[in-house]
Scaffold this active site. Structure first.
Site, PDB file in Angstrom:
ATOM      1  N   SER A   1       0.847  -1.189   0.000  1.00  0.00           N
ATOM      2  CA  SER A   1       0.000   0.000   0.000  1.00  0.00           C
ATOM      3  C   SER A   1       0.879   1.234   0.000  1.00  0.00           C
ATOM      4  O   SER A   1       2.065   1.178   0.365  1.00  0.00           O
ATOM      5  CB  SER A   1      -0.887  -0.001   1.247  1.00  0.00           C
TER       6      SER A   1
ATOM      7  N   TYR B   1      -3.238  -0.592  10.431  1.00  0.00           N
ATOM      8  CA  TYR B   1      -3.045  -1.023   9.045  1.00  0.00           C
ATOM      9  C   TYR B   1      -1.651  -0.632   8.548  1.00  0.00           C
ATOM     10  O   TYR B   1      -0.963  -1.427   7.891  1.00  0.00           O
ATOM     11  CB  TYR B   1      -4.124  -0.394   8.166  1.00  0.00           C
TER      12      TYR B   1
END
Length: 275
Positions: free
Chosen positions: A133, A146
């Site tokens: 990501s 996250y």
């Protein structure tokens, strides 16, 4: 011979698009999901769909074995993709929530990868692709759990790439930014389970920022791309003779990578603190 790829997290979003996209390119796709009903739906669409739940070691082993039984013991590529979020301020994330997101986003990936590597060593080649990501490059507020998992994946993947350098097993990171998926919707029950925002010292900031973003859909994010943008990078990663170690996907990822190279940490903090 038809090449084979195992893709996790195929119930929707990036995984589902990757399954369709790679099948269209002639690959035999094993599109795994963590829930049986999603596997059944994909099988109805003509996919091999083993059940793989990253939090269940038995399902990781049995799911991979189904793949190997179908291919005669080989696997050309693995795309670790399945993951979920846990939005909330770091100080409000209980250890149980952090354990759960690491089980899914890191430990399960690691366990499946470790089981795949001997297969690829035995056949003399393979591609291991990790869907990281933009949050594996820089940290955004409210996404600490996250972010922590993606930083962990970045570190494990970079190290694994170095350790496998003398083999023909290529280890590759894909780093999307805003991509159309259900990650926001899927994060809501996890948020409600673990984050006691009403008792938080940051309650007002939750009400002004995170809750609106989490519960009120305002359409696509700025710079958001369809999941097919990730599939295009995946195809290059598994088909190129010399795949890149990293593939950026969206404009924010390119910007984040650039800023991290040229700016001091304090300057980056000022830019990202209000996102």
């Amino acid at each position: 011979m038809q090449k084979s790829i195992l893709i996790t997290g195929c119930s929707s979003g990036i995984g589902l698009d990757a399954a369709h996209g790679m099948r269209a390119r002639g690959w035999r796709v094993f599109a795994s999901c963590r829930q049986q009903r999603d596997c059944d739906r994909l099988r109805a669409q003509g996919f091999d769909s083993p059940l793989i739940d990253y939090t269940d070691s038995d399902s990781i082993t049995s799911g991979l074995q189904q793949v190997l039984d179908a291919t005669g013991g080989t696997l050309d590529a693995l795309f670790n993709n399945g993951a979920h979020g846990l939005p909330g301020a770091v100080e409000d994330v209980p250890i149980e929530g952090l354990r759960l997101i690491f089980e899914t986003n890191v430990f399960g990936w690691h366990e499946l990868t470790r089981q795949v590597i001997p297969v690829m060593r035995a056949q003399g080649h393979g591609r291991i692709v990790q869907n990281s990501s933009v949050l594996g490059l820089v940290a955004f507020p409210w996404r600490g759990a996250y972010v922590a998992t993606k930083y962990a994946i970045e570190g494990l993947t970079d190290t694994l790439r170095l350790e496998l350098r003398d083999t023909d097993i290529k280890v590759i990171l894909i780093e999307p930014g805003p991509v159309t998926s259900k990650i926001r919707v899927n994060a809501i029950p996890v948020f409600e389970r673990f984050i006691d925002w009403k008792s938080s010292a940051l309650r007002q900031r939750y009400e002004e920022t995170l809750l609106k973003r989490l519960y009120e859909s305002s359409g696509p994010d700025k710079f958001e791309l369809p999941a097919s943008a990730v599939t295009a990078k995946l195809a290059h990663a598994v088909e190129s003779k010399r795949p890149r170690p990293r593939y950026y996907v969206t404009t924010p990822t390119y910007i984040a990578g650039y800023l991290r190279r040229i700016l001091p940490t304090r300057a980056i903090d000022r830019i990202l603190s209000d996102i």
